[in-house]
Design a protein around this motif. Structure first.
Motif, PDB file in Angstrom:
ATOM      1  N   VAL A 207       0.982  -1.339   0.119  1.00 47.72           N
ATOM      2  CA  VAL A 207       0.148  -0.139  -0.050  1.00 47.72           C
ATOM      3  C   VAL A 207       0.561   1.232  -0.015  1.00 47.72           C
ATOM      4  O   VAL A 207       1.658   1.430   0.769  1.00 47.72           O
ATOM      5  N   CYS A 208       0.643   1.914  -1.194  1.00 45.64           N
ATOM      6  CA  CYS A 208       1.921   3.069  -1.267  1.00 45.64           C
ATOM      7  C   CYS A 208       1.039   4.385  -0.932  1.00 45.64           C
ATOM      8  O   CYS A 208      -0.182   4.649  -1.661  1.00 45.64           O
ATOM      9  N   ILE A 209       1.382   5.326  -0.164  1.00 47.25           N
ATOM     10  CA  ILE A 209       0.694   6.839   0.030  1.00 47.25           C
ATOM     11  C   ILE A 209       1.695   7.660  -0.140  1.00 47.25           C
ATOM     12  O   ILE A 209       3.063   7.536   0.354  1.00 47.25           O
ATOM     13  N   ALA A 210       1.361   8.400  -0.919  1.00 50.02           N
ATOM     14  CA  ALA A 210       2.093   9.700  -1.658  1.00 50.02           C
ATOM     15  C   ALA A 210       1.581  10.935  -0.977  1.00 50.02           C
ATOM     16  O   ALA A 210       0.336  11.224  -1.127  1.00 50.02           O
ATOM     17  N   GLN A 211       2.556  11.910  -0.551  1.00 46.44           N
ATOM     18  CA  GLN A 211       2.118  13.362  -0.321  1.00 46.44           C
ATOM     19  C   GLN A 211       2.681  13.851  -1.413  1.00 46.44           C
ATOM     20  O   GLN A 211       4.015  13.855  -2.064  1.00 46.44           O
ATOM     21  N   VAL A 212       1.895  14.972  -1.998  1.00 43.99           N
ATOM     22  CA  VAL A 212       2.282  15.876  -3.196  1.00 43.99           C
ATOM     23  C   VAL A 212       2.054  17.079  -3.004  1.00 43.99           C
ATOM     24  O   VAL A 212       1.312  17.526  -2.244  1.00 43.99           O
ATOM     25  N   GLU A 213       2.969  17.884  -3.510  1.00 41.56           N
ATOM     26  CA  GLU A 213       3.052  19.553  -3.375  1.00 41.56           C
ATOM     27  C   GLU A 213       1.939  20.175  -4.220  1.00 41.56           C
ATOM     28  O   GLU A 213       1.345  21.343  -3.954  1.00 41.56           O
ATOM     29  N   GLU A 214       1.567  19.278  -5.242  1.00 40.80           N
ATOM     30  CA  GLU A 214       0.578  19.969  -6.226  1.00 40.80           C
ATOM     31  C   GLU A 214       0.005  18.728  -6.890  1.00 40.80           C
ATOM     32  O   GLU A 214       0.198  17.732  -7.422  1.00 40.80           O
ATOM     33  N   LEU A 215      -1.349  18.766  -6.523  1.00 38.77           N
ATOM     34  CA  LEU A 215      -2.385  17.881  -6.938  1.00 38.77           C
ATOM     35  C   LEU A 215      -3.094  18.261  -8.110  1.00 38.77           C
ATOM     36  O   LEU A 215      -3.797  19.279  -8.037  1.00 38.77           O
ATOM     37  N   VAL A 216      -3.227  17.540  -9.279  1.00 39.58           N
ATOM     38  CA  VAL A 216      -3.663  18.037 -10.378  1.00 39.58           C
ATOM     39  C   VAL A 216      -4.726  16.964 -11.010  1.00 39.58           C
ATOM     40  O   VAL A 216      -4.820  15.809 -10.709  1.00 39.58           O
ATOM     41  N   GLU A 217      -5.642  17.205 -11.761  1.00 36.37           N
ATOM     42  CA  GLU A 217      -6.647  16.479 -12.425  1.00 36.37           C
ATOM     43  C   GLU A 217      -5.963  15.310 -13.255  1.00 36.37           C
ATOM     44  O   GLU A 217      -4.984  15.721 -13.922  1.00 36.37           O
ATOM     45  N   PRO A 218      -6.623  14.277 -13.563  1.00 36.14           N
ATOM     46  CA  PRO A 218      -6.016  13.055 -14.439  1.00 36.14           C
ATOM     47  C   PRO A 218      -6.112  14.025 -15.847  1.00 36.14           C
ATOM     48  O   PRO A 218      -6.943  14.621 -16.128  1.00 36.14           O
ATOM     49  N   GLY A 219      -4.849  13.480 -16.471  1.00 34.46           N
ATOM     50  CA  GLY A 219      -4.662  14.031 -17.872  1.00 34.46           C
ATOM     51  C   GLY A 219      -3.961  15.384 -18.075  1.00 34.46           C
ATOM     52  O   GLY A 219      -3.431  15.609 -19.078  1.00 34.46           O
ATOM     53  N   GLU A 220      -3.569  15.945 -16.852  1.00 31.14           N
ATOM     54  CA  GLU A 220      -3.014  17.404 -16.743  1.00 31.14           C
ATOM     55  C   GLU A 220      -1.349  16.923 -16.953  1.00 31.14           C
ATOM     56  O   GLU A 220      -0.728  17.830 -17.318  1.00 31.14           O
ATOM     57  N   LEU A 221      -0.897  15.886 -16.316  1.00 33.89           N
ATOM     58  CA  LEU A 221       0.493  15.527 -16.561  1.00 33.89           C
ATOM     59  C   LEU A 221       0.917  14.992 -18.004  1.00 33.89           C
ATOM     60  O   LEU A 221       0.178  14.083 -18.368  1.00 33.89           O
ATOM     61  N   ASP A 222       1.841  15.643 -18.336  1.00 32.42           N
ATOM     62  CA  ASP A 222       2.326  14.949 -19.704  1.00 32.42           C
ATOM     63  C   ASP A 222       3.004  13.563 -19.550  1.00 32.42           C
ATOM     64  O   ASP A 222       3.895  13.030 -18.458  1.00 32.42           O
ATOM     65  N   PRO A 223       2.373  12.645 -20.187  1.00 31.52           N
ATOM     66  CA  PRO A 223       2.755  10.971 -19.936  1.00 31.52           C
ATOM     67  C   PRO A 223       4.132  10.882 -19.717  1.00 31.52           C
ATOM     68  O   PRO A 223       4.775  10.115 -19.214  1.00 31.52           O
ATOM     69  N   ASP A 224       4.790  11.503 -20.696  1.00 32.53           N
ATOM     70  CA  ASP A 224       6.293  11.441 -20.984  1.00 32.53           C
ATOM     71  C   ASP A 224       7.146  12.096 -19.691  1.00 32.53           C
ATOM     72  O   ASP A 224       8.308  11.626 -19.613  1.00 32.53           O
ATOM     73  N   ALA A 225       6.278  12.703 -18.675  1.00 32.56           N
ATOM     74  CA  ALA A 225       7.228  13.377 -17.672  1.00 32.56           C
ATOM     75  C   ALA A 225       7.037  12.784 -16.396  1.00 32.56           C
ATOM     76  O   ALA A 225       7.434  12.763 -15.387  1.00 32.56           O
ATOM     77  N   ILE A 226       6.048  11.633 -16.522  1.00 35.21           N
ATOM     78  CA  ILE A 226       5.647  10.923 -15.339  1.00 35.21           C
ATOM     79  C   ILE A 226       6.821   9.956 -14.648  1.00 35.21           C
ATOM     80  O   ILE A 226       7.346   9.114 -15.575  1.00 35.21           O
ATOM     81  N   HIS A 227       7.248  10.166 -13.537  1.00 31.86           N
ATOM     82  CA  HIS A 227       8.410   9.170 -13.182  1.00 31.86           C
ATOM     83  C   HIS A 227       7.754   7.898 -12.705  1.00 31.86           C
ATOM     84  O   HIS A 227       8.621   6.765 -12.586  1.00 31.86           O
TER      85      HIS A 227
END
Length: 257
Positions: A207-227
């Motif tokens: 079970v992975c829990i991630a804290q993020v500094e900026e949460l965006v809607e699905p589709g807003e992140l460039d797929p090639d930029a996702i780590h």
């Protein structure tokens, strides 16, 4: 749509029980999921087995859990910035599985990839392979628990046999990680040095829990930029960009020196 957003860090860690195993991202204090660590401290879970490159410092990062006596065992590669860590280890209060840094990274990655074990040259000819490393002291200078010997096999490399030691993968019950940006599907982007053990820890946790500094809607992140793809992430907490960050040591010099 799979919405993995959780309202608060406290809610995200609420089911972490006493005795849980947790992989935690970060290198030094870079990329520490401090909001989740603080929430876990307030939650009160104890007797934890933590897998992380290091254990923070005395008053920050995983060091706050250590100071509160919440950690039973650490699996780490570097422990030199925390005096309380040294005290607990030498007094027999804390168990330590010291692991070469690259080996620790690969153990986490292998666990997340479904690989049970692997052979590596790191540690061959040392106590890492031969056993005898202190894992727990008895409080009187003696060794209460020592590391076991590991399987060593020779493989042909570039026409000559070389020894390799067998290392088992790591899978934990939970993982706590920090990311710069993420979406509600759990896709994550890490910032520079914070892209250290965070993706690997995330992979290793059931079970992975991630804290993020900026949460965006699905589709807003460039797929090639996702780590790290969202398949590895189960809960996402928006902690905002103003979260406090620290460094272990600040070194300055006079202008012009």
């Amino acid at each position: 749509m799979i919405d993995k957003q959780v309202a608060s860090a406290a809610e995200a860690v609420a089911d972490i029980d006493d005795g849980s195993s947790i992989a935690v991202g970060g290198f030094g204090l870079s990329g520490n999921p401090i909001a989740l660590i603080q929430a876990l401290l307030e939650h009160g879970a104890t007797d934890l087995s933590i897998v992380s490159n290091n254990c923070g410092v005395d008053d920050w990062g995983l060091g706050v859990l250590l100071s509160a006596r919440r950690i039973r065992k650490m699996t780490s590669s570097y422990v030199g910035e925390n005096k309380e860590f040294e005290r607990q280890f030498l007094s027999g209060e804390l168990e330590l599985e010291l692991t070469p840094q690259g080996t620790l990274a690969e153990k986490l990655r292998a666990g997340g990839s479904g690989i049970a074990a692997f052979y590596t040259q790191a540690g061959v000819g040392t106590q890492v392979a031969e056993g005898g490393l202190p894992r727990r002291y008895d409080g009187n200078g003696g060794i209460a628990v020592a590391s076991p010997a590991k399987d060593v096999r020779a493989f042909e490399v570039e026409g000559e046999p070389r020894d390799f030691v067998l290392e088992e993968a790591i899978v934990t019950e939970f993982a706590l990680v920090h990311a710069l940006r993420g979406d509600r599907h759990g896709n994550l982007i890490f910032n520079k040095a914070a892209r250290n053990f965070n993706p690997l820890a995330a992979m290793a946790g059931r079970v992975c829990i991630a804290q993020v500094e900026e949460l965006v809607e699905p589709g807003e992140l460039d797929p090639d930029a996702i780590h790290l793809p969202g398949v590895y992430v189960h809960r996402v907490v928006d902690v905002g960009p103003g979260i406090e960050k620290r460094i272990e040591k600040r070194t300055v010099r006079q202008k012009g020196d």
